[in-house]
Design an enzyme around this catalytic site. Structure first.
Site, PDB file in Angstrom:
ATOM      1  N   GLY A 177     -45.205   0.056 -15.478  1.00  0.00           N
ATOM      2  CA  GLY A 177     -44.004  -0.220 -14.686  1.00  0.00           C
ATOM      3  C   GLY A 177     -42.702   0.123 -15.398  1.00  0.00           C
ATOM      4  CB  SER A 203     -54.908   5.878 -15.850  1.00  0.00           C
ATOM      5  OG  SER A 203     -53.688   5.253 -16.147  1.00  0.00           O
ATOM      6  NE  ARG A 204     -55.755  13.958 -15.415  1.00  0.00           N
ATOM      7  CZ  ARG A 204     -55.398  14.832 -16.352  1.00  0.00           C
ATOM      8  NH1 ARG A 204     -54.126  14.988 -16.687  1.00  0.00           N
ATOM      9  NH2 ARG A 204     -56.325  15.545 -16.975  1.00  0.00           N
ATOM     10  CB  ALA A 205     -48.668   9.298 -13.504  1.00  0.00           C
ATOM     11  CG  ASP A 265     -48.827  -5.060  -9.283  1.00  0.00           C
ATOM     12  OD1 ASP A 265     -49.922  -5.032  -9.862  1.00  0.00           O
ATOM     13  OD2 ASP A 265     -47.884  -4.317  -9.570  1.00  0.00           O
ATOM     14  CB  SER A 273     -57.389  -3.998 -12.536  1.00  0.00           C
ATOM     15  OG  SER A 273     -57.088  -2.686 -12.923  1.00  0.00           O
TER      16      SER A 273
END
Lengths: 504, 504
Positions: A177, A203-205, A265, A273
């Site tokens: 974020g 991760s990728r964006a 979220d 997660s």
């Protein structure tokens, strides 16, 4: 029972992305379309392989004949079949976990067995988007701590589970974020230089202008198989790889695909997660970065404490040692936003360049220090000094170069986007606010991370004095349409607040 | 901004059912596939028409060339285009109501404007399945009465709104869940014979073995356009038509498609669904049948009262006069379950046959009586006697024959399924329970309503004494595979409880 009708498999060159799709002729004798009223899911059996797929009805014998089943790209790959092989097709029975999904929707609490069955059906694509969405939304409205523990455990168990030679496998994770904030690429080399094992998968964006994997890809290959990743970690103690080939907690990826458009979220889903991925990766000691700020994911100290407690409770019950750091999330970290610019900042810190962004360096050292504090060989609290020593001496830079060499060269050379526009201050004053969300959005419109050279280069930070007309940041883009869109968004609202009073 | 690339429309003979789908070549210059990361929705513009569609990527130039856009069947129809016409394509912006959907998911209360925007995006297919599912699940967990009122009003306004010449437009509706219960086909002719306007539109069965439209289709054409329906009502005062061509509250159909697999059946959603359809149909006086029983949709008197109050409150606020009847839902109504068998029962009642099922006759007269009580010309409470008079004199039968003739002959002649099996009592005793859900399931497995002649013929009812080996009901099927499945389910559990004590 009547004999099932055999159909011949015909590959169809259509890429249906995540979904398994098959094409049947409307007059196919194997399945009366009326049978599927209300459900388009079928089971395709071919030899020992079984696949759940969605059907489309074809009205062109050129596309699919009535004794064929057309199998589109991901389904064909998943089935591992060949053209012309015989297959049978039948309406898919409802997923076994559907009763558990319905119970959760009714507001009930699920037990370990029910959650495991949902995760198993999710992972095996036996639930429809509608059903997964219902489960995710119902979980967002209410979950007990025990449900979070059971869900996390089931998710971690559902894919690949990595094991490493070392007793102590460490990691550092940020909930994200905050634009910039590329601390992982500094922490990992420091930790590797010290000699702890840190097999970092990133991760990728998805919605941000750069994920760690996108930024690392400016410097090295990140697209590693599990075997390649193991060999890098064996050689260097650490890697900074894209997690996409390793299949860690695949249920998490499917849940995130639902949560993202809905902007869900909740602490419970964040915990499940992140921890399911870490446990699956074989990590047993984790430093977690929770940035708090008015435009961060977590907006108050009270909320941060609640999230921290839940992470500690669930991690503790699942045998993962966690150290949660609540950090400043009031503005971006570092100067660059976008893969090329962020990679530049990271290398400046590793090279001890005089103009390296101080906030990125300081935060990375604090995080690396907390990771090194996991090492029983160090005196309590000595981690940060050790981290500073490894960075200052150039050992961390050497470790990074070692990791880059082991992972291999990047797939292409990336350069900074050549189309440039500056955001300027409308009046004299001080920078009193930077909207992380807006900054990320403009960088994304500019093309990041698809164009690694697109992004924003921040020239002013919170508290800085500015004069009217002075540049606040520089926008870079390559593609003309992207440049136009980002420039328009920048004109509309650049994301900086300027006030006559000094920043709070 | 750069010029949009023009593509040529190519029809593709694929039926994607509800979804609008377009095919793009992977190397199509109009859209870099990376742009769509995280979303597969595009806007297709062709002349003045705009369509939101999901893309699939084609890897075969035979299927779609790189300067073409392949448009599948429902999308091609919705677009009203011709092959070869030029179109442009762009990533779809998020639906305007997505913020309202997210707010509902977070547990907030939506206002009239927000609910109207959700309904509008829903009706125009601008929300994905994931988003609709999230909205429906969030609504199922909490809705205020005001939200139900606003949602119902928005749904009623979103499709066709029928208007009739008469001041008083009456209807009768059952919430469903009870096999048999084909009272509409008796009530409508009685009401028509009296002279009130009752433009009845019914659904086909979705999860039950027969909807009123399926049963009426044994006797007449039900597949009427709006104009045909108007002409039948002008001529006969009533019709018994399928609602599928009239587009009444289309949002309701889309919401039901989500609720069904999730088995969501909250009072709030039942009220919004039923009342939005009635208001759209131009009905202003409604008798509502709420069956209560251990295997019905409503299982307790307390729950029935809560549902009744909500129907009355919302209908009142929307200017619809409602009379809610709480009825016995402890067992099926009538003897037949399945279109042909139910049509037989209906005609036996209308013909005053001595063996006509008494429960179906009695319930129909009570419901018809309450509808006739809406007529100010009748003395209060005189409705049921008037209904009995119209049925007994044969006037209702004449009205039914008139409606059948006006609607036209059925599309095919249906006969009772020739494959027969009996469910028998395992011991002497009394019938103390009939599981409506199980009965419906076995009839559906037998092929109802796809095969109108499939179903169950009940030979015993609640409270009846039975001897060991005596038949409880007779299963009828046409298709051998369906027969085998239904017979197997019958053997496993036939749905009747037999006990030595007399029924309560």
């Amino acid at each position: 029972m009547t004999e099932p009708v055999h159909l011949s498999i015909k590959p169809v060159a259509l890429d249906t992305l995540n979904e398994s799709v098959v094409l049947l002729a409307r007059d196919c004798p194997a399945l009366r379309p009326e049978r599927l009223r209300g459900s388009r899911k079928v089971v395709l059996k071919c030899g020992a392989k079984t696949l759940i797929a969605t059907i489309l009805i074809a009205d062109d014998p050129q596309l699919v004949g009535c004794h064929e089943v057309g199998v589109t790209e991901p389904a064909f790959r998943r089935l591992g079949a060949r053209a012309g092989v015989r297959a049978t097709i039948a309406p898919a029975p409802p997923a076994e976990s559907l009763d558990a999904v319905r119970a959760k929707v009714r507001g009930e609490t699920l037990d370990k067995r029910q959650l495991a069955s949902v995760v198993s059906d999710l992972t095996n694509h036996r639930l429809s988007d509608i059903e997964v969405s219902a489960f995710v939304v119902a979980c967002a409205s209410f979950m007990t701590d025990q449900e979070v523990i059971d869900l996390t455990e089931a998710m971690a168990a559902a894919g690949t589970r990595l094991r490493w030679g070392a007793d102590r496998v460490v990691d550092k994770h940020s909930i994200g974020g905050i634009p910039g904030n590329r601390t992982t690429m500094i922490v990992a080399p420091i930790v590797a230089a010290h000699g702890l094992t840190m097999p970092k998968t990133s991760s990728r964006a998805i919605t941000s202008p750069a994920g760690t994997a996108d930024t690392m890809e400016v410097l090295a290959k990140v697209d590693l198989t599990e075997a390649e990743m193991r060999s890098v970690v064996d050689e260097c103690h650490a890697c900074i790889a894209w997690g996409g080939h390793v299949n860690l907690s695949p249920a998490d990826d499917l849940i995130i695909a639902i949560e993202r458009p809905l902007q869900i979220d909740t602490p419970e889903q964040m915990v499940a997660s992140i921890l399911s991925k870490k446990i699956a990766a074989g990590v047993n000691h984790l430093v977690l970065d929770l940035p708090v700020g008015p435009t961060a994911k977590i907006r108050s100290a009270a909320h941060a404490q609640r999230v921290r407690k839940l992470f500690e409770h669930v991690a503790g019950r699942l045998g993962l040692f966690i150290d949660v750091m609540i950090t400043n999330g009031r503005e971006p970290i570092g100067r660059g936003v976008g893969p090329v610019l962020e990679a530049r900042d990271v290398m400046a810190v590793l090279r001890n360049a005089p103009d390296a962004p101080r906030d990125l360096r300081d935060k990375s050292l604090r995080l690396a220090g907390r990771v090194l504090d996991f090492d029983p060989a160090l005196r309590g609290g000595a981690g940060e000094a050790r981290a500073a020593e490894l960075l200052g001496s150039g050992a961390a830079l050497k470790a990074m170069e070692h990791i880059q060499a082991a992972q291999g060269p990047p797939p292409r050379v990336s350069a900074l986007g050549a189309r440039v526009k500056e955001a300027t201050a409308a009046r004299d004053g001080f920078v009193t606010g930077i909207d992380c969300f807006r900054i990320a959005r403009i960088a994304r419109l500019a093309g990041a991370p698809t164009d690694p050279g697109a992004g924003l280069d921040l020239l002013k930070r919170l508290g800085d004095p500015v004069r009217q007309g002075e540049p606040l940041y520089r926008l870079h883009a390559e593609d003309p349409a992207d440049f136009a869109m980002a420039a328009e968004a920048l004109e509309e609202a650049h994301g900086f607040s300027i006030s006559l009073d000094e920043a709070p």
